[in-house]
Write a protein that holds these residues in place. Structure first.
Motif, mmCIF file in Angstrom:
data_model
loop_
_atom_site.group_PDB
_atom_site.id
_atom_site.type_symbol
_atom_site.label_atom_id
_atom_site.label_comp_id
_atom_site.label_asym_id
_atom_site.label_seq_id
_atom_site.Cartn_x
_atom_site.Cartn_y
_atom_site.Cartn_z
ATOM 1 N N PHE A 56 0.752 -1.323 -0.090
ATOM 2 C CA PHE A 56 -0.101 -0.021 0.167
ATOM 3 C C PHE A 56 0.853 1.233 0.003
ATOM 4 C CE2 PHE A 56 -2.634 2.854 2.569
ATOM 5 C CZ PHE A 56 -3.573 3.252 1.651
ATOM 6 N N ALA A 57 1.794 1.348 0.766
ATOM 7 C CA ALA A 57 2.941 2.426 0.843
ATOM 8 C C ALA A 57 3.236 3.080 -0.320
ATOM 9 C CB ALA A 57 4.202 2.281 1.713
ATOM 10 N N PRO A 58 3.906 2.370 -1.511
ATOM 11 C CA PRO A 58 4.087 3.106 -2.785
ATOM 12 C C PRO A 58 3.169 3.739 -3.476
ATOM 13 C CG PRO A 58 4.599 0.634 -2.846
ATOM 14 C CD PRO A 58 4.235 1.040 -1.358
ATOM 15 N N LEU A 59 1.858 2.999 -3.068
ATOM 16 C CA LEU A 59 0.462 3.584 -4.022
ATOM 17 C C LEU A 59 0.242 4.742 -3.484
ATOM 18 C CD1 LEU A 59 -1.360 0.239 -4.160
ATOM 19 C CD2 LEU A 59 0.181 1.172 -5.799
ATOM 20 N N VAL A 60 0.364 5.031 -2.331
ATOM 21 C CA VAL A 60 0.230 6.417 -1.860
ATOM 22 C C VAL A 60 1.174 7.555 -1.634
ATOM 23 C CG1 VAL A 60 -2.239 5.562 -0.893
ATOM 24 C CG2 VAL A 60 -0.033 5.470 0.496
ATOM 25 N N ARG A 61 2.724 6.845 -2.059
ATOM 26 C CA ARG A 61 3.798 7.601 -1.973
ATOM 27 C C ARG A 61 4.054 8.237 -0.178
ATOM 28 N NH1 ARG A 61 1.455 9.677 -6.617
ATOM 29 N NH2 ARG A 61 0.898 11.763 -5.792
ATOM 30 N N TYR A 62 3.894 7.163 0.438
ATOM 31 C CA TYR A 62 4.386 7.425 1.837
ATOM 32 C C TYR A 62 5.165 6.115 2.147
ATOM 33 C CZ TYR A 62 1.953 11.841 2.783
ATOM 34 O OH TYR A 62 1.851 13.108 2.500
ATOM 35 N N SER A 63 6.047 6.429 3.364
ATOM 36 C CA SER A 63 6.693 5.191 3.736
ATOM 37 C C SER A 63 5.751 4.276 4.587
ATOM 38 C CB SER A 63 7.752 5.424 4.813
ATOM 39 O OG SER A 63 7.319 6.065 6.004
ATOM 40 N N VAL A 64 6.487 3.009 4.708
ATOM 41 C CA VAL A 64 5.565 1.885 5.512
ATOM 42 C C VAL A 64 5.586 2.256 6.982
ATOM 43 C CG1 VAL A 64 5.460 -0.544 6.421
ATOM 44 C CG2 VAL A 64 6.369 -0.039 4.145
ATOM 45 N N GLU A 65 6.564 3.067 7.221
ATOM 46 C CA GLU A 65 6.511 3.545 8.872
ATOM 47 C C GLU A 65 5.397 4.446 8.941
ATOM 48 O OE1 GLU A 65 9.228 3.389 6.978
ATOM 49 O OE2 GLU A 65 10.349 1.692 8.126
ATOM 50 N N THR A 66 4.928 5.327 8.103
ATOM 51 C CA THR A 66 4.003 6.325 8.040
ATOM 52 C C THR A 66 2.836 5.626 8.087
ATOM 53 O OG1 THR A 66 5.327 8.086 7.167
ATOM 54 C CG2 THR A 66 3.063 8.364 6.930
ATOM 55 N N ILE A 67 2.470 4.638 7.168
ATOM 56 C CA ILE A 67 1.349 3.965 7.238
ATOM 57 C C ILE A 67 1.024 3.266 8.355
ATOM 58 C CG2 ILE A 67 -0.020 2.113 5.841
ATOM 59 C CD1 ILE A 67 0.699 4.486 4.089
ATOM 60 N N ALA A 68 1.899 2.596 9.132
ATOM 61 C CA ALA A 68 1.752 1.911 10.462
ATOM 62 C C ALA A 68 1.272 2.857 11.320
ATOM 63 C CB ALA A 68 3.244 1.201 10.809
ATOM 64 N N SER A 69 1.873 4.320 11.373
ATOM 65 C CA SER A 69 1.758 5.022 12.412
ATOM 66 C C SER A 69 0.331 5.846 12.185
ATOM 67 C CB SER A 69 2.719 6.313 12.318
ATOM 68 O OG SER A 69 3.858 5.846 12.729
ATOM 69 N N ILE A 70 -0.207 6.046 11.097
ATOM 70 C CA ILE A 70 -1.585 6.424 10.622
ATOM 71 C C ILE A 70 -2.565 5.248 11.074
ATOM 72 C CG2 ILE A 70 -2.961 6.954 8.961
ATOM 73 C CD1 ILE A 70 -0.862 8.362 7.721
#
Length: 295
Positions: free
Chosen positions: A56-70
């Motif tokens: 999912f992360a590259p599809l929304v252009r954010y890091s995996v760490e950011t996705i996890a935090s959100i």
């Protein structure tokens, strides 16, 4: 008292739209419950789409760490994340609807939210500070020293909550590489030696490292200056995606959002003059390196 230049752990009054209006008192930061709910919504739709966080992360252009935090409710989602997640996950408008009900994480004063939300999508952010190192540039030791000096005193838990909120907000510098951040800092902020030699060395190392980022410009205003355009006090300027400009002022008991074009023009004039009066970015790095060796 702010003790942070970013509305973290502040007792004060909010500012509504305009150049001088103040709103309700906000002595307590708001709950992070809505962030957790929003995170669960994103997670549910991501799983519905059969995507891992890594996919999912590259599809929304954010890091995996950011996705996890959100998804864990630990990070306030930037507006472009909301838009991209809604489109990628085909979420029927649910993600965008959930985002409208977000309140910011514990540790940020409620009256600061309006400015903090503007920061998330800013094209540029300009800061002049003469009281303390701006929150976006503070090292952990320096932040702890600020909170340790606060009156009335904070508990250890309150300090940890505010420190975590500040460190999360600092990710703006790296998470928004296309946003231009510029800072003009008074030399005496380093000479004060808040927290002692070790804290000051850590602070200088931290800011020297941040100054290497292509989107960050740091300039120091020397103590001895025959001309100074910033004697009216600290200020911040921000350019929004629609190229509208906002200003922000923060005192001991309030934060104030500025939208009056005449006042904004005055701030821009002062900032432009200070950029020519302060040391260049290269000279600033050299000065900080010399300060680092002297502590």
């Amino acid at each position: 008292m702010t003790h942070g230049t970013d509305g973290i752990g502040t007792i004060g009054q909010g500012a509504s739209k305009g150049s001088g209006a103040r709103g309700r008192a906000a002595s307590e930061p708001e709950s992070q419950y809505s962030l957790k709910v929003f995170g669960e919504v994103v997670k549910a739709f991501r799983k519905r789409a059969r995507l891992t966080q890594e996919e999912f992360a590259p599809l929304v252009r954010y890091s995996v760490e950011t996705i996890a935090s959100i998804e864990q409710g630990r990070r306030f989602p930037p507006p472009d994340f909301v838009e991209r997640a809604e489109a990628v996950l085909d979420a029927f408008g649910v993600i965008e609807a959930a985002a409208k009900h977000l309140t910011r994480k514990r540790g940020l004063a409620s009256w600061f939210h309006q400015w903090a939300n503007l920061e998330l999508s800013a094209l540029s952010l300009h800061t002049y500070e003469c009281r303390m190192i701006p929150g976006l540039l503070q090292s952990p030791g320096y932040t702890r020293a600020l909170f340790a000096n606060r009156l009335p005193p904070l508990t250890d838990e309150q300090i940890e909550v505010r420190l975590a909120a500040r460190q999360e907000r600092q990710q703006l510098l790296r998470n928004r590489p296309n946003t231009a951040f510029s800072f003009i800092l008074e030399e005496h902020l380093f000479l004060r030696n808040l927290g002692g030699d070790g804290v000051t060395r850590e602070l200088l190392d931290h800011i020297l490292e941040l100054s290497k980022l292509r989107n960050v410009t740091i300039q120091i205003m020397e103590v001895a200056r025959p001309h100074h355009a910033g004697l009216g006090g600290p200020m911040q300027l921000l350019e929004a995606p629609q190229h509208q400009w906002f200003g922000y002022l923060e005192g001991q008991m309030y934060g104030q959002l500025v939208t009056d074009p005449k006042v904004i023009s005055m701030f821009q004039m002062r900032c432009a003059s200070m950029r020519s009066q302060a040391r260049t970015a290269e000279d600033t790095r050299s000065l900080m390196q010399r300060m680092r060796g002297a502590t």
